[in-house]
Design a protein around this motif. Sequence first.
Motif, PDB file in Angstrom:
ATOM      1  N   ALA A 315       0.858  -1.085  -0.052  1.00 11.17           N
ATOM      2  CA  ALA A 315      -0.189   0.166  -0.008  1.00 11.17           C
ATOM      3  C   ALA A 315       0.806   1.334   0.093  1.00 11.17           C
ATOM      4  CB  ALA A 315      -1.066   0.196   1.067  1.00 11.17           C
ATOM      5  N   THR A 316       1.846   1.466   0.793  1.00  9.90           N
ATOM      6  CA  THR A 316       2.694   2.462   0.957  1.00  9.90           C
ATOM      7  C   THR A 316       3.475   2.487  -0.170  1.00  9.90           C
ATOM      8  OG1 THR A 316       4.438   1.508   2.154  1.00  9.90           O
ATOM      9  CG2 THR A 316       3.007   2.296   3.410  1.00  9.90           C
ATOM     10  N   SER A 317       3.815   1.634  -0.785  1.00 13.47           N
ATOM     11  CA  SER A 317       4.606   1.793  -2.217  1.00 13.47           C
ATOM     12  C   SER A 317       3.942   2.297  -3.452  1.00 13.47           C
ATOM     13  CB  SER A 317       5.301   0.280  -2.542  1.00 13.47           C
ATOM     14  OG  SER A 317       4.176  -0.474  -3.038  1.00 13.47           O
ATOM     15  N   ARG A 318       2.512   2.190  -3.188  1.00 10.43           N
ATOM     16  CA  ARG A 318       1.734   2.781  -4.180  1.00 10.43           C
ATOM     17  C   ARG A 318       1.055   4.237  -3.749  1.00 10.43           C
ATOM     18  NH1 ARG A 318       2.006  -2.306  -4.957  1.00 10.43           N
ATOM     19  NH2 ARG A 318       1.643  -3.393  -6.985  1.00 10.43           N
ATOM     20  N   GLY A 319       1.460   4.794  -2.766  1.00 10.47           N
ATOM     21  CA  GLY A 319       1.280   6.044  -2.408  1.00 10.47           C
ATOM     22  C   GLY A 319       0.142   6.425  -1.640  1.00 10.47           C
ATOM     23  N   VAL A 320      -0.357   5.375  -0.478  1.00 12.21           N
ATOM     24  CA  VAL A 320      -1.388   5.573   0.290  1.00 12.21           C
ATOM     25  C   VAL A 320      -0.755   5.584   1.627  1.00 12.21           C
ATOM     26  CG1 VAL A 320      -3.380   4.615   1.221  1.00 12.21           C
ATOM     27  CG2 VAL A 320      -2.850   4.014  -1.157  1.00 12.21           C
ATOM     28  N   VAL A 321      -1.228   6.485   2.485  1.00 13.22           N
ATOM     29  CA  VAL A 321      -0.705   6.968   3.887  1.00 13.22           C
ATOM     30  C   VAL A 321      -1.506   5.988   4.806  1.00 13.22           C
ATOM     31  CG1 VAL A 321      -0.469   8.646   5.804  1.00 13.22           C
ATOM     32  CG2 VAL A 321      -0.112   9.461   3.373  1.00 13.22           C
ATOM     33  N   ILE A 322      -0.683   5.190   5.615  1.00 12.78           N
ATOM     34  CA  ILE A 322      -1.302   4.397   6.608  1.00 12.78           C
ATOM     35  C   ILE A 322      -1.272   5.021   8.110  1.00 12.78           C
ATOM     36  CG2 ILE A 322      -1.411   2.240   7.611  1.00 12.78           C
ATOM     37  CD1 ILE A 322       0.025   1.059   4.963  1.00 12.78           C
ATOM     38  N   VAL A 323      -2.519   4.955   8.736  1.00 11.86           N
ATOM     39  CA  VAL A 323      -2.370   5.325  10.307  1.00 11.86           C
ATOM     40  C   VAL A 323      -3.137   4.298  10.874  1.00 11.86           C
ATOM     41  CG1 VAL A 323      -3.091   7.216  11.646  1.00 11.86           C
ATOM     42  CG2 VAL A 323      -2.316   8.002   9.433  1.00 11.86           C
ATOM     43  N   ASN A 324      -2.538   3.936  11.783  1.00  6.13           N
ATOM     44  CA  ASN A 324      -3.241   2.864  12.813  1.00  6.13           C
ATOM     45  C   ASN A 324      -2.750   3.140  14.135  1.00  6.13           C
ATOM     46  OD1 ASN A 324      -3.963  -0.247  11.849  1.00  6.13           O
ATOM     47  ND2 ASN A 324      -3.130  -0.320  13.878  1.00  6.13           N
ATOM     48  N   SER A 325      -3.886   2.784  14.893  1.00  7.53           N
ATOM     49  CA  SER A 325      -3.656   2.804  16.462  1.00  7.53           C
ATOM     50  C   SER A 325      -2.649   1.975  17.077  1.00  7.53           C
ATOM     51  CB  SER A 325      -4.965   2.648  17.138  1.00  7.53           C
ATOM     52  OG  SER A 325      -5.635   1.611  16.797  1.00  7.53           O
ATOM     53  N   VAL A 326      -1.652   2.307  17.784  1.00  8.88           N
ATOM     54  CA  VAL A 326      -0.660   1.549  18.329  1.00  8.88           C
ATOM     55  C   VAL A 326      -1.281   0.347  19.314  1.00  8.88           C
ATOM     56  CG1 VAL A 326      -0.066   2.605  20.586  1.00  8.88           C
ATOM     57  CG2 VAL A 326       1.416   1.382  19.034  1.00  8.88           C
ATOM     58  N   GLY A 327      -2.696   0.535  19.822  1.00 12.15           N
ATOM     59  CA  GLY A 327      -3.101  -0.470  20.626  1.00 12.15           C
ATOM     60  C   GLY A 327      -3.567   0.221  22.066  1.00 12.15           C
ATOM     61  N   ASN A 328      -4.267  -0.709  22.653  1.00  9.54           N
ATOM     62  CA  ASN A 328      -4.725  -0.334  23.992  1.00  9.54           C
ATOM     63  C   ASN A 328      -4.320  -1.349  25.132  1.00  9.54           C
ATOM     64  OD1 ASN A 328      -6.231   1.841  22.988  1.00  9.54           O
ATOM     65  ND2 ASN A 328      -8.024   0.865  23.025  1.00  9.54           N
ATOM     66  N   GLU A 329      -2.990  -1.846  25.026  1.00  6.43           N
ATOM     67  CA  GLU A 329      -2.674  -2.965  25.874  1.00  6.43           C
ATOM     68  C   GLU A 329      -1.598  -2.258  27.038  1.00  6.43           C
ATOM     69  OE1 GLU A 329      -3.767  -5.775  26.374  1.00  6.43           O
ATOM     70  OE2 GLU A 329      -5.003  -5.666  24.676  1.00  6.43           O
ATOM     71  N   GLY A 330      -1.105  -1.048  26.954  1.00  5.44           N
ATOM     72  CA  GLY A 330      -0.314  -0.392  28.012  1.00  5.44           C
ATOM     73  C   GLY A 330       0.885  -1.257  28.197  1.00  5.44           C
ATOM     74  N   ASN A 331       1.244  -1.041  29.492  1.00  3.96           N
ATOM     75  CA  ASN A 331       2.532  -1.781  29.858  1.00  3.96           C
ATOM     76  C   ASN A 331       1.904  -3.031  30.611  1.00  3.96           C
ATOM     77  OD1 ASN A 331       4.430   0.163  29.433  1.00  3.96           O
ATOM     78  ND2 ASN A 331       3.727   1.252  30.951  1.00  3.96           N
ATOM     79  N   VAL A 351      -0.346   5.418  16.193  1.00  4.83           N
ATOM     80  CA  VAL A 351      -0.566   6.483  17.033  1.00  4.83           C
ATOM     81  C   VAL A 351      -0.803   5.970  18.572  1.00  4.83           C
ATOM     82  CG1 VAL A 351      -2.233   8.587  17.136  1.00  4.83           C
ATOM     83  CG2 VAL A 351      -1.368   7.644  15.000  1.00  4.83           C
ATOM     84  N   GLY A 352      -0.209   6.645  19.409  1.00  4.51           N
ATOM     85  CA  GLY A 352      -0.536   6.466  20.740  1.00  4.51           C
ATOM     86  C   GLY A 352      -1.597   7.540  21.254  1.00  4.51           C
ATOM     87  N   ALA A 353      -1.785   7.367  22.650  1.00  2.00           N
ATOM     88  CA  ALA A 353      -2.757   8.452  23.271  1.00  2.00           C
ATOM     89  C   ALA A 353      -2.374   9.161  24.367  1.00  2.00           C
ATOM     90  CB  ALA A 353      -4.245   7.498  23.536  1.00  2.00           C
ATOM     91  N   LEU A 354      -2.804  10.227  24.375  1.00  2.40           N
ATOM     92  CA  LEU A 354      -2.481  11.191  25.340  1.00  2.40           C
ATOM     93  C   LEU A 354      -3.645  11.665  26.159  1.00  2.40           C
ATOM     94  CD1 LEU A 354      -0.289  14.108  23.513  1.00  2.40           C
ATOM     95  CD2 LEU A 354       0.701  11.880  25.041  1.00  2.40           C
TER      96      LEU A 354
END
Length: 733
Positions: A315-331, A351-354
């Motif tokens: 996907a990225t090699s064809r020019g699409v930007v990928i954004v994915n949540s990093v997960g809700n598993e914490g430490n 992407v992480g959460a603040l």
Amino acid sequence: MTATLYLIIIAGTFFFASAGPHQPYTPATAHPVWVVFTDKPPSSLGAPATSRGMARRRQAGARSVTRKDQPVSSTYIQTITGIGASHRHTFKWANAASFLVPDSLLQQIKHLHFVQEVLPVRTTELPMPVSGIPKKVQPDADSYGLSSTYASQISLKNAHAHIDTAFQQPPGSGIMIAIFDTGFRLTHRCFEHLLARDAIVADSDFVDLDADVTHEDTHGSQTLALIGGYDPGVFMGVAHNATFVLARTEEVAYERHLEEDNWVAALVWAESLGVDIVNSSLGYRYDFDSPDSDYVYMDMDGISTTISRTAAEYATSRGVVIVNSVGNEGNRPGHEGTINAPSDADGVIAVGALDVSGQIAAFSSRGPTYDGRIKPDVVALGVGVPVPAPQTTAGYVASSGTSFAAPIVSGICALLRQTHPSASPALIRAYLTASCRFVPSQQSVDNTYGYGLPNAEIGVKMKETSLHVHIRDSSGSPVPGVILRTPSGLHVDTSEQSGEMLFSSTDGALPDSMDIGIPALDYWYRFETRTTPWGTTLTLRPNQVDILIFYKEQDSIAPIEGARVFWRKLGQSSWQTRTTSARGVVSLYYDDSGPYEAYASASGFIRTEPQTFSISTVQESIQIEMRPQSTDRLIVFPSLIPHGKPGIEVIYEFTHSESPGDKSFPAVASVRNMGGELVWKESKVLDEFGLVKGFWRIGRNQSAWPVPGTYVFLLSHGGKTFTQKILILGSTN
């Protein structure tokens, strides 16, 4: 069984075709698998994507048509379905197809001469975000309303204003975004603007294999709203004038391997339509329903899982930007890195959460990847995020999860794509990370915050000849007022309160080197721009000396927070000043050597006289001791004492004023009853600050306890006597 909800921003170029009716999932007797074939039959290729998709491929530097776009052999698929398997999806890029295969047929299919390998389809989901109580919202003068918190964090208003001025377009115009989620309901008023523009250009259900993405679960609508919602005075999506492609990929009733299959199929379909961005909050790692097994940390290397290796790569090699949540598993205990796939992929923006204060959310997953790369890439608000309330047409709720941080970043990426229309996914990612600022608790690029919090205004203004500089002291605090200049002495920028500067060359190239400096200290530091790529946020830590302000407390020293420290180089007329941190420290920026003087002032302490010192080494530490500004005060505790309990201690503390009395003369502490009779007495010498501490121990080394009643504690020093009453309660026997 726990239902879960997600949002996906992803870039991909798989071409998808599906066949066969939707099949019930029966894990005890059938397995979802991908069958990879050995070859493809020759064929004449037509256009594998829409004209928009083909143009995006060319813009990304990819070939418009490759052998990967050739169709999979229909003969191979028919042979496997003829054996008794159920066909689900076909994947041209990977030369594979997915099937539901009974136990008894797995080995037979594996040994077919045209089968290269049989892989399990694997998936899991993130925990459902926690929602708050619906709020009744009234429009206010701030057009961003409830969205003001995350808008302020990412400088969204200024970014929108720049786009309006420089491009004369609403934010997100011309950008197509795919959302993968549980389903969508667009009856809320924040979608009226989207529907009026006919901004939903395509939708498809990859769970039920039909064209209706409407579902009672509203998580998809909430994530869509954070990008495309528009409710002036109440709520504002980050890129609300974009167009959207909606895909239902998640079945909330259970967690099974089939959903990874749905995800990849949706990605192939979305890429063929020409999407610029795909937004996703799916995670493939933990908590599969039996008998499916979890991934292990070793799999989180960006290439071991099919979703990371194949979908993200192509996907990225064809020019699409990928954004994915990093997960809700914490430490998660026992886990070095708790990220999921495909956020472990090198080309995916994880992407992480603040929370609202800029602290990392406890549930936000951490890196690194198994092969040591930093994840997440960036962070955004993911705690108490305003989203449309389920089953309402106008209400809003506060929800939490990395699935809500991801669409905020996806919206920023849409603005970056809008303002940099020819940029590749790698360049968009570089602009994004280069715009980041560290949050207050962040010291460096790390596996908790990544590069930090994106600044949309900086990102949309950035160019390939831009330099984004952060100036911070050793404690991580931003330093305003620092000068950026060219080697010739041309002043080009000054750091703001955030410690940031954005310099963009007007002649097509950055100078080979730049200077930063503090003119009042005659301090300048030169750095090479060739070793500081424009796409990397430059965090500079100039030479400095840490000055510790403290006072003595018994046998140890205690830092003084909030003290004002004044310093200057000898011979200069003006003083520089800063306030000490919680560690009692300020940092003085300096040139290589020279004599300086400094003094400190703090509430409750005596102001020091200027002290002279010489700086000759980097990170040298200087200490300035302050003396408490004393007052005549006696503290005695406890004042209520139970009778008969052995070992009771009545503690006293006395602070003498600066003026009367000789501190070398003892202070006399005593206890008398109301008739004036002496019960206890001791003498102590005050220390150099006029302080004395001690205690009256009751019930030991005495023949009898004082009788219950009222007593007076006295402390005499310097011709003054201070008193406090004590009550000894009746016997507890």
